[in-house]
Design a protein around this motif. Structure first.
Motif, short mmCIF file in Angstrom:
data_model
loop_
_atom_site.label_atom_id
_atom_site.label_comp_id
_atom_site.label_asym_id
_atom_site.label_seq_id
_atom_site.Cartn_x
_atom_site.Cartn_y
_atom_site.Cartn_z
N GLY A 1 0.18 6.32 -1.40
CA GLY A 1 -0.92 5.40 -1.12
C GLY A 1 -1.82 5.13 -2.31
O GLY A 1 -2.94 4.65 -2.14
N ARG A 2 -1.33 5.41 -3.51
CA ARG A 2 -2.12 5.18 -4.72
C ARG A 2 -1.50 4.04 -5.52
O ARG A 2 -0.67 4.24 -6.40
CB ARG A 2 -2.17 6.46 -5.56
CG ARG A 2 -2.93 7.59 -4.87
CD ARG A 2 -2.80 8.90 -5.62
NE ARG A 2 -3.34 8.84 -6.97
CZ ARG A 2 -4.62 8.91 -7.27
NH1 ARG A 2 -5.54 9.04 -6.31
NH2 ARG A 2 -5.02 8.86 -8.53
N LEU A 3 -1.89 2.82 -5.17
CA LEU A 3 -1.34 1.64 -5.82
C LEU A 3 -1.91 1.48 -7.23
O LEU A 3 -3.10 1.74 -7.45
CB LEU A 3 -1.65 0.39 -5.00
CG LEU A 3 -1.02 0.31 -3.61
CD1 LEU A 3 -1.50 -0.94 -2.88
CD2 LEU A 3 0.50 0.31 -3.70
N PRO A 4 -1.10 1.01 -8.17
CA PRO A 4 -1.57 0.87 -9.56
C PRO A 4 -2.29 -0.46 -9.79
O PRO A 4 -2.01 -1.19 -10.74
CB PRO A 4 -0.27 0.94 -10.36
CG PRO A 4 0.74 0.31 -9.46
CD PRO A 4 0.34 0.71 -8.06
N THR A 5 -3.22 -0.77 -8.91
CA THR A 5 -3.97 -2.02 -9.03
C THR A 5 -5.46 -1.72 -8.92
O THR A 5 -5.86 -0.74 -8.29
CB THR A 5 -3.57 -3.02 -7.93
OG1 THR A 5 -3.88 -2.47 -6.64
CG2 THR A 5 -2.09 -3.34 -7.99
N LEU A 6 -6.26 -2.60 -9.53
CA LEU A 6 -7.71 -2.46 -9.47
C LEU A 6 -8.31 -3.75 -8.95
O LEU A 6 -7.84 -4.84 -9.28
CB LEU A 6 -8.27 -2.17 -10.86
CG LEU A 6 -7.81 -0.88 -11.56
CD1 LEU A 6 -8.44 -0.78 -12.94
CD2 LEU A 6 -8.15 0.35 -10.72
N PRO A 7 -9.36 -3.67 -8.15
CA PRO A 7 -10.01 -4.89 -7.63
C PRO A 7 -10.45 -5.81 -8.75
O PRO A 7 -11.09 -5.38 -9.71
CB PRO A 7 -11.21 -4.34 -6.85
CG PRO A 7 -10.83 -2.93 -6.49
CD PRO A 7 -9.99 -2.44 -7.64
#
Length: 254
Positions: free
Chosen positions: A72-78
């Motif tokens: 559940g740790r996606l490599p994306t940032l808002p």
């Protein structure tokens, strides 16, 4: 803990190396946060002119780290997207130096850069459709702007890999290098870019990026808002003086 993005400054060029070599530099949340911080430093530091993104261990980036995804740790940032880059590239010029594989999100990172240097044995690809997924980190809108439409659609719809030689032939790669030499070739290109006026570089990149959405009737008015401060700058006078005096300019970024 070992950093997932290694940052090295050479003169006025900042090199950012993706470092998760045991997973072919697959992007993690930690890598995304580190890349975002490095890109912010690139833009904020007036001593830096150009950035280079590359990968450790002979590979650029194989996409998303699946272990992180399953946790559940996606490599994306808002607001910044995949690996802290694809939605918000830096204001300053950014060069991708590609060895080995640039796949899925890794390829989409390349497509978010302004210039591309690739080893002759490099491979690019958006394999998402092979897994019932969609390349949602910028690859679908950007690839048809880098390659002819039908060529881009072939690689988007088959998920097959595009070799560096063919990519160069279609204009998607600026420079080809021998295997292991992509970073050196990118540094040479970066130094040619970094020799120019910092305000002029940022304004030129901004006009190119933003003008795709400009109505033709407003094109020059919108451009002037970006370019007029450059013409009024001390650097513009320095550039003219240096040319007249047959010397290298000394830029101040003002």
């Amino acid at each position: 803990m070992t950093s997932t993005v290694l940052v090295d400054v050479r003169d006025n060029v900042q090199i950012m190396t993706l470092s998760n070599p045991e997973a072919r530099n697959a992007a993690t949340l930690e890598m995304s946060e580190a890349m975002a911080a490095a890109l912010d430093e690139l833009d904020a530091n007036p001593a830096l002119q150009v950035g280079i993104v590359t990968g450790a261990g002979g590979t650029f980036c194989a996409g998303m780290d699946l272990k992180g995804f399953l946790a559940g740790r996606l490599p994306t940032l808002p607001g910044r997207g995949f690996c802290g880059l694809v939605q918000k590239p830096p204001q300053k010029p950014l060069i991708a130096a590609v060895e080995g594989y640039a796949l899925a999100g890794g390829f989409e990172m390349v497509l978010a850069c302004d210039l591309v240097v690739a080893a002759r044995n490099a491979r690019f690809g958006l394999p998402e459709v092979k897994r019932g997924l969609v390349a949602a980190a910028g690859g679908l809108p950007r690839l048809p702007k880098r390659l002819p439409y039908y060529i881009a659609m072939e690689y988007i719809l088959t998920g097959d890999m595009l070799d560096a030689e063919r990519a160069h032939g279609h204009g998607m790669v600026n420079r080809l290098a021998e295997p292991g030499q992509a970073l050196d070739a990118a540094l040479e290109l970066a130094q040619r870019v970094a020799a120019n006026g910092p305000m002029a570089l940022i304004a030129s990149k901004r006009v190119v990026q933003e003008s795709a959405d400009w109505p033709q009737s407003e094109m020059f008015e919108l451009q002037r808002a970006i370019t007029n401060p450059v013409f009024a700058s001390q650097d513009a006078r320095e550039g003219a003086a240096a040319f007249a005096e047959k010397r290298k300019p000394v830029w101040k970024g003002i």
